[in-house]
Design an enzyme around this catalytic site. Structure first.
Site, PDB file in Angstrom:
ATOM      1  N   ARG A  32       0.823  -1.212   0.000  1.00 48.70           N
ATOM      2  CA  ARG A  32       0.000   0.000   0.000  1.00 48.70           C
ATOM      3  C   ARG A  32       0.858   1.264   0.000  1.00 48.70           C
ATOM      4  O   ARG A  32       0.475   2.281  -0.571  1.00 48.70           O
ATOM      5  CB  ARG A  32      -0.883   0.034   1.260  1.00 48.70           C
ATOM      6  CG  ARG A  32      -1.933  -1.056   1.346  1.00 48.70           C
ATOM      7  CD  ARG A  32      -2.658  -0.924   2.680  1.00 48.70           C
ATOM      8  NE  ARG A  32      -3.626  -1.977   2.913  1.00 48.70           N
ATOM      9  CZ  ARG A  32      -4.887  -1.929   2.536  1.00 48.70           C
ATOM     10  NH1 ARG A  32      -5.338  -0.879   1.873  1.00 48.70           N
ATOM     11  NH2 ARG A  32      -5.711  -2.925   2.803  1.00 48.70           N
ATOM     12  N   GLY A 134       4.747 -22.204  10.358  1.00 53.43           N
ATOM     13  CA  GLY A 134       5.949 -22.764  10.951  1.00 53.43           C
ATOM     14  C   GLY A 134       6.779 -21.715  11.646  1.00 53.43           C
ATOM     15  O   GLY A 134       6.466 -20.521  11.619  1.00 53.43           O
ATOM     16  N   ALA A 138      11.105 -13.218  10.186  1.00 53.00           N
ATOM     17  CA  ALA A 138      11.383 -12.685   8.852  1.00 53.00           C
ATOM     18  C   ALA A 138      12.846 -12.297   8.684  1.00 53.00           C
ATOM     19  O   ALA A 138      13.453 -12.547   7.639  1.00 53.00           O
ATOM     20  CB  ALA A 138      10.476 -11.487   8.582  1.00 53.00           C
ATOM     21  N   LYS A 189      -0.594 -19.853  18.667  1.00 51.02           N
ATOM     22  CA  LYS A 189       0.744 -19.657  19.244  1.00 51.02           C
ATOM     23  C   LYS A 189       1.022 -18.187  19.517  1.00 51.02           C
ATOM     24  O   LYS A 189       1.767 -17.852  20.446  1.00 51.02           O
ATOM     25  CB  LYS A 189       1.809 -20.293  18.342  1.00 51.02           C
ATOM     26  CG  LYS A 189       1.950 -19.679  16.949  1.00 51.02           C
ATOM     27  CD  LYS A 189       2.967 -18.558  16.889  1.00 51.02           C
ATOM     28  CE  LYS A 189       3.008 -17.926  15.519  1.00 51.02           C
ATOM     29  NZ  LYS A 189       3.966 -16.800  15.437  1.00 51.02           N
ATOM     30  N   ASP A 242       6.531 -23.783  15.998  1.00 53.85           N
ATOM     31  CA  ASP A 242       6.239 -22.353  16.018  1.00 53.85           C
ATOM     32  C   ASP A 242       6.005 -21.863  17.436  1.00 53.85           C
ATOM     33  O   ASP A 242       6.390 -20.744  17.804  1.00 53.85           O
ATOM     34  CB  ASP A 242       4.998 -22.092  15.155  1.00 53.85           C
ATOM     35  CG  ASP A 242       5.005 -20.704  14.531  1.00 53.85           C
ATOM     36  OD1 ASP A 242       5.931 -19.921  14.809  1.00 53.85           O
ATOM     37  OD2 ASP A 242       4.076 -20.400  13.759  1.00 53.85           O
ATOM     38  N   THR A 246       8.168 -18.786  19.202  1.00 57.16           N
ATOM     39  CA  THR A 246       7.503 -17.529  19.496  1.00 57.16           C
ATOM     40  C   THR A 246       7.408 -17.265  20.989  1.00 57.16           C
ATOM     41  O   THR A 246       7.315 -16.109  21.411  1.00 57.16           O
ATOM     42  CB  THR A 246       6.084 -17.520  18.884  1.00 57.16           C
ATOM     43  OG1 THR A 246       6.149 -18.017  17.548  1.00 57.16           O
ATOM     44  CG2 THR A 246       5.511 -16.137  18.851  1.00 57.16           C
ATOM     45  N   ARG A 253       7.325 -10.410  18.233  1.00 53.74           N
ATOM     46  CA  ARG A 253       6.546  -9.228  18.591  1.00 53.74           C
ATOM     47  C   ARG A 253       5.521  -9.543  19.671  1.00 53.74           C
ATOM     48  O   ARG A 253       5.252  -8.724  20.553  1.00 53.74           O
ATOM     49  CB  ARG A 253       5.852  -8.661  17.351  1.00 53.74           C
ATOM     50  CG  ARG A 253       6.792  -8.047  16.344  1.00 53.74           C
ATOM     51  CD  ARG A 253       6.041  -7.206  15.320  1.00 53.74           C
ATOM     52  NE  ARG A 253       5.166  -8.013  14.488  1.00 53.74           N
ATOM     53  CZ  ARG A 253       5.496  -8.520  13.317  1.00 53.74           C
ATOM     54  NH1 ARG A 253       6.734  -8.341  12.859  1.00 53.74           N
ATOM     55  NH2 ARG A 253       4.635  -9.209  12.595  1.00 53.74           N
ATOM     56  N   ASN A 254       4.923 -10.728  19.605  1.00 54.77           N
ATOM     57  CA  ASN A 254       3.912 -11.099  20.598  1.00 54.77           C
ATOM     58  C   ASN A 254       4.542 -11.323  21.970  1.00 54.77           C
ATOM     59  O   ASN A 254       4.019 -10.848  22.984  1.00 54.77           O
ATOM     60  CB  ASN A 254       3.168 -12.350  20.129  1.00 54.77           C
ATOM     61  CG  ASN A 254       2.355 -12.087  18.875  1.00 54.77           C
ATOM     62  OD1 ASN A 254       1.282 -11.521  18.924  1.00 54.77           O
ATOM     63  ND2 ASN A 254       2.896 -12.493  17.719  1.00 54.77           N
TER      64      ASN A 254
END
Length: 329
Positions: A32, A134, A138, A189, A242, A246, A253-254
């Site tokens: 965008r 999975g 990034a 997750k 995953d 995480t 981020r979570n």
């Protein structure tokens, strides 16, 4: 699949464009933000979402969704979960009939409680689909660090085609025929990662975090099976793999959001000024409601929802979990 449309110009969309290029495909990335598009085309970088990574000149970008899919053999949908419906409605008229899509976002739509593939099936029912999930950060994928993922589809040849389009020596896809299980694992997750961050931020120790991961996996399995997934899927990359990543890494981020909440910061302060979406915030409410709809016990997810969306105090919610009756494992 040598020509791929990557729909979404965030960190993960950009990383997947890098993956596709390494595998020999020609990706066109739709975003965008004109500044993101200009940076990719002119300087071969995405400093907003994936800084300090040089992109192959074969990766191009556009703000024109029609141009992104023109001539593409498949589309990778990498927009955040709560925006997917709007983007697919915009994208749909431009897709040629029967063009395959790969769902790469992890979440559950809050309004309908649908997974990403279920959202797409409403709008583009003729599009064959697969799910990519999975343990993936990034930045590590972009730096070509070894990564393994699940590509799940009821259509085995389609799954294998996406494996060939994205797979390389350091990006290893594994095939599954359980897309629902892969999607539920990827969504839940993120909620559990917030819970683990809260536990760490509160200084409750590694024992507590390990217990939370284990009992959270049990919640994930219950919900996934109730949705039609298979229990064994959650022992794989899109479930346990995953979840472990995480719930234990600061670059999540979570997890980082939960960590800040556990240390006493407010949700609005943590989210202020962020460009990247923390998927678990919206998904917590969706997972808790989906569990209620299906009659599934989801105590950890319900507590995270209460912390985020109803302002319940952290210590009271932790005590609520610890006072649950003893039960068999």
């Amino acid at each position: 699949m040598k020509r791929l449309a990557i729909i979404g110009g965030g960190a993960w969309g950009t990383a997947l464009a890098i993956v596709a290029r390494r595998a020999g495909s020609l990706p066109v990335l739709w975003a965008r933000d004109p500044d993101v598009v200009d940076a990719i085309n002119e300087r071969h970088e995405n400093p907003v979402f994936l800084p300090q990574v040089t992109l192959d000149p074969g990766i191009t970008a556009t703000t024109d969704i029609d141009a992104a899919v023109a001539g593409a053999q498949a589309a990778l949908l990498v927009v955040p979960a709560q925006f997917l419906r709007d983007v697919i409605e915009r994208l749909g008229p431009h897709l040629r009939r029967g063009m395959p899509v790969l769902h790469c976002a992890k979440g559950i739509e809050t309004d309908t409680l649908n997974t990403m593939s279920e959202v797409a099936a409403e709008i583009i029912p003729d599009a064959p689909s697969a799910v990519l999930s999975g343990p993936t950060f990034a930045g590590e994928v972009a730096r070509n660090l070894p990564t393994a993922v699940t590509i799940a589809s009821h259509d085995e040849p389609l799954g294998r085609a996406f494996m060939a389009a994205l797979g390389s020596g350091r990006f290893r896809p594994y095939l599954s025929d359980d897309p629902i299980g892969a999607e539920i694992g990827g969504a839940v997750k993120n909620v559990l990662a917030i819970a683990c961050g809260v536990v760490s931020g509160r200084g409750l120790g590694d024992n507590a975090r390990s217990a939370l991961i284990t009992r959270g996996l049990a919640e994930m399995v219950r919900l996934g099976v109730a949705k039609g997934g298979r229990a064994e899927t959650f022992r794989g990359l899109s479930g346990l793999g995953d979840l472990v990543l995480t719930c234990s890494a600061a670059q999540s981020r979570n997890y980082a959001l939960g960590l800040a909440l556990g240390r006493g910061e407010t949700l609005s302060a943590v989210l202020h000024g962020r460009r990247s979406i923390v998927e678990g915030v919206a998904t917590a409410a969706a997972v808790a409601r989906l569990g209620l709809r299906l009659g599934i016990e989801m105590p950890i997810s319900e507590v995270v929802d209460a912390l985020l969306h109803r302002g319940e105090p952290i210590d009271a919610m932790i005590d609520l979990l610890l006072r649950r009756p003893y039960r068999t494992e």
